[in-house]
Motif scaffolding. Structure first.
Motif, PDB file in Angstrom:
ATOM      1  N   ALA A  14       0.838  -1.211   0.000  1.00 18.99           N
ATOM      2  CA  ALA A  14       0.000   0.000   0.000  1.00 18.99           C
ATOM      3  C   ALA A  14       0.866   1.253   0.000  1.00 18.99           C
ATOM      4  O   ALA A  14       0.586   2.218  -0.724  1.00 18.99           O
ATOM      5  N   ILE A  15       1.936   1.257   0.786  1.00 16.92           N
ATOM      6  CA  ILE A  15       2.838   2.411   0.837  1.00 16.92           C
ATOM      7  C   ILE A  15       3.495   2.629  -0.520  1.00 16.92           C
ATOM      8  O   ILE A  15       3.590   3.761  -1.000  1.00 16.92           O
ATOM      9  N   VAL A  16       3.933   1.557  -1.163  1.00 14.26           N
ATOM     10  CA  VAL A  16       4.555   1.665  -2.490  1.00 14.26           C
ATOM     11  C   VAL A  16       3.550   2.203  -3.505  1.00 14.26           C
ATOM     12  O   VAL A  16       3.866   3.090  -4.302  1.00 14.26           O
ATOM     13  N   GLN A  17       2.318   1.685  -3.463  1.00 12.67           N
ATOM     14  CA  GLN A  17       1.305   2.127  -4.426  1.00 12.67           C
ATOM     15  C   GLN A  17       0.932   3.589  -4.235  1.00 12.67           C
ATOM     16  O   GLN A  17       0.585   4.264  -5.191  1.00 12.67           O
ATOM     17  N   LEU A  18       0.989   4.083  -3.050  1.00 15.98           N
ATOM     18  CA  LEU A  18       0.717   5.496  -2.808  1.00 15.98           C
ATOM     19  C   LEU A  18       1.963   6.352  -3.010  1.00 15.98           C
ATOM     20  O   LEU A  18       1.876   7.494  -3.442  1.00 15.98           O
TER      21      LEU A  18
END
Length: 184
Positions: A14-18
């Protein structure tokens, strides 16, 4: 235990995608804040493409440079050194195959080389200007109409450039942003 690892993996994903889109937006915003603005004269706009959304396609008056070098390959990245003319619009002062060591420049792609005219034609990566769907067609018509009498109508794109990278900020007709111009 397995659930804990799945949760940790989910959080990282999720952090990477954001993070990636945020980094891309931040990079473009830094060009707009720290870059140097240049006015590129535009030519008539081609029709919008329904598959890409509502945008106007811009052709630029600056799209070629005379070169004695004959080794220009289609789609290769080149670097166009730019300066402002006496009216404040951009013009090319040189083209390079490698990053210039000084002066302002912008990246472009070779479109073709005309050996008879010794002319390198190139395309800038900032030729699509996205607009609200309700204004795109009117903007296209207004820009085309302004091109009919270029002596009394100035049409240009304001592009911010930093270290060769460019961000198209807005398109203007007679120094009025095109979205505002179509509302008049």
């Amino acid at each position: 235990m397995k659930t804990k690892y799945i949760f940790i993996l989910f959080v990282i994903l999720a952090i990477v995608q954001l993070g990636i889109p945020a980094q891309m937006i931040n990079h473009r915003e830094s060009i707009l804040k720290e870059g140097k603005p240049f006015k590129f004269k535009t030519e008539p706009i081609d029709p919008s493409d329904p598959f890409k959304g509502k945008y106007i396609y811009l052709n630029y008056e600056l799209d070629n440079y005379i070169s004695e070098d004959t080794d220009w390959k289609r789609s290769n990245t080149i670097y166009v050194s730019i300066v402002n003319d006496s009216l404040g619009f951009v013009k090319a002062s040189a083209i390079h195959k490698e990053v210039p060591q000084n002066g302002d420049f912008v990246m472009a792609k070779v479109n073709r080389y005309n050996s008879n005219a010794k002319e390198v034609r190139f395309i800038f990566p900032f030729n699509e200007f996205y607009m609200k769907e309700s204004k795109a067609y009117d903007a296209e018509v207004a820009h085309r109409d302004a091109q009919i009498d270029p002596l009394s109508n100035k049409t240009y794109a304001l592009v911010y450039i930093k270290d060769g990278e460019a961000v198209l900020d807005n398109v203007f007709i007679n120094d009025i942003p095109i979205a505002d111009f179509v509302e008049q």
